[in-house]
Design an enzyme around this catalytic site. Structure first.
Site, PDB file in Angstrom:
ATOM      1  N   VAL A   5    -121.108  55.752 -22.603  1.00 20.29           N
ATOM      2  CA  VAL A   5    -120.254  55.989 -21.446  1.00 20.29           C
ATOM      3  C   VAL A   5    -120.758  57.237 -20.735  1.00 20.29           C
ATOM      4  CG1 VAL A   5    -117.913  56.563 -20.681  1.00 20.29           C
ATOM      5  CG2 VAL A   5    -118.238  54.992 -22.600  1.00 20.29           C
ATOM      6  N   GLY A   7    -119.983  60.301 -18.376  1.00 23.88           N
ATOM      7  CA  GLY A   7    -118.848  61.082 -17.915  1.00 23.88           C
ATOM      8  C   GLY A   7    -119.272  62.098 -16.877  1.00 23.88           C
ATOM      9  N   TYR A   8    -118.589  62.100 -15.763  1.00 26.39           N
ATOM     10  CA  TYR A   8    -118.795  63.104 -14.723  1.00 26.39           C
ATOM     11  C   TYR A   8    -117.417  63.678 -14.421  1.00 26.39           C
ATOM     12  CZ  TYR A   8    -117.293  59.308 -11.643  1.00 26.39           C
ATOM     13  OH  TYR A   8    -116.601  58.296 -11.048  1.00 26.39           O
ATOM     14  N   GLY A   9    -117.348  64.719 -13.612  1.00 22.34           N
ATOM     15  CA  GLY A   9    -116.047  65.353 -13.377  1.00 22.34           C
ATOM     16  C   GLY A   9    -115.498  65.911 -14.680  1.00 22.34           C
ATOM     17  N   SER A  10    -114.220  65.744 -14.916  1.00 26.15           N
ATOM     18  CA  SER A  10    -113.584  66.336 -16.105  1.00 26.15           C
ATOM     19  C   SER A  10    -114.071  65.725 -17.411  1.00 26.15           C
ATOM     20  CB  SER A  10    -112.064  66.222 -16.011  1.00 26.15           C
ATOM     21  OG  SER A  10    -111.660  64.868 -15.982  1.00 26.15           O
ATOM     22  N   GLU A  78    -109.145  56.654 -15.975  1.00 22.38           N
ATOM     23  CA  GLU A  78    -109.994  56.379 -14.815  1.00 22.38           C
ATOM     24  C   GLU A  78    -109.419  55.262 -13.944  1.00 22.38           C
ATOM     25  OE1 GLU A  78    -112.831  58.480 -14.500  1.00 22.38           O
ATOM     26  OE2 GLU A  78    -111.755  59.394 -16.157  1.00 22.38           O
TER      27      GLU A  78
END
Length: 181
Positions: A5, A7-10, A78
């Site tokens: 997976v 993950g970007y942002g938080s 999300e």
């Protein structure tokens, strides 16, 4: 079989699920829930953009039970994104060969019917004003921005847009005498 997976942002600093391995790096061809209906917050949203790069972390999840828990968690977290994609992930900026292929990532279309939370492009000044006002169940939108700036710098990414936006938010807060990070 392992699931990956992106993950970007938080998700860079707060995955919220068990994982076996974490790699930092980027995906190519992309650009970069803290608000209310009245004052919507700004968070990072991926959109297709030829030649652009988005930095973040790829999480490897091998146990079937952990995969199911992670997917359930991500489907809630999300939920504002209306699409999933499977992309190549690179750990080196100039690499032609991906470190991992088939990494799942949540993305949002700019279609306001399919993605009611999409706020669209705006000037740095307008985005900063919006961030200063926005606060929701996850906290003040400015905390998200400052944490994103810090997390990106920690993984070696100096994102000029995020830094400029954080500096503009700090400027507005200092003028209004509000606390900031």
């Amino acid at each position: 079989m392992a699931m990956w997976v992106f993950g970007y942002g938080s998700l860079i600093w707060k995955a919220g699920f068990n994982f076996d391995e974490r790699l930092t790096g980027s995906i190519k061809g992309s650009t970069d829930h803290r608000g209310t209906t009245e004052f919507p917050g700004r968070t990072v949203t991926l959109e297709p953009a030829e030649g652009e790069v988005c930095w973040g972390a790829a999480y490897k999840i091998t146990k079937k039970e952990d995969q199911e828990i992670a997917l359930t968690h991500l489907e809630v977290r999300e939920k504002q994104y209306d699409k999933k994609a499977y992309v190549d992930f690179f750990t080196e900026p100039m690499a032609a060969t991906p470190a991992v292929s088939g990494v799942m990532v949540y993305i949002a279309s700019p279609d306001k019917k399919a993605n009611v939370n999409y706020l669209g492009p705006a000037s740095i000044e307008d985005i900063a004003k919006q961030i200063v006002r926005a606060e929701g169940p996850s906290g003040p939108n400015r905390d998200y921005l400052f944490q994103l700036e810090k997390a990106l710098l920690q993984i070696g990414c100096k994102d000029e847009h995020v830094i400029g936006l954080a500096n503009e938010v700090r400027r507005i807060l200092s003028e209004s005498k509000q606390p900031f990070a």
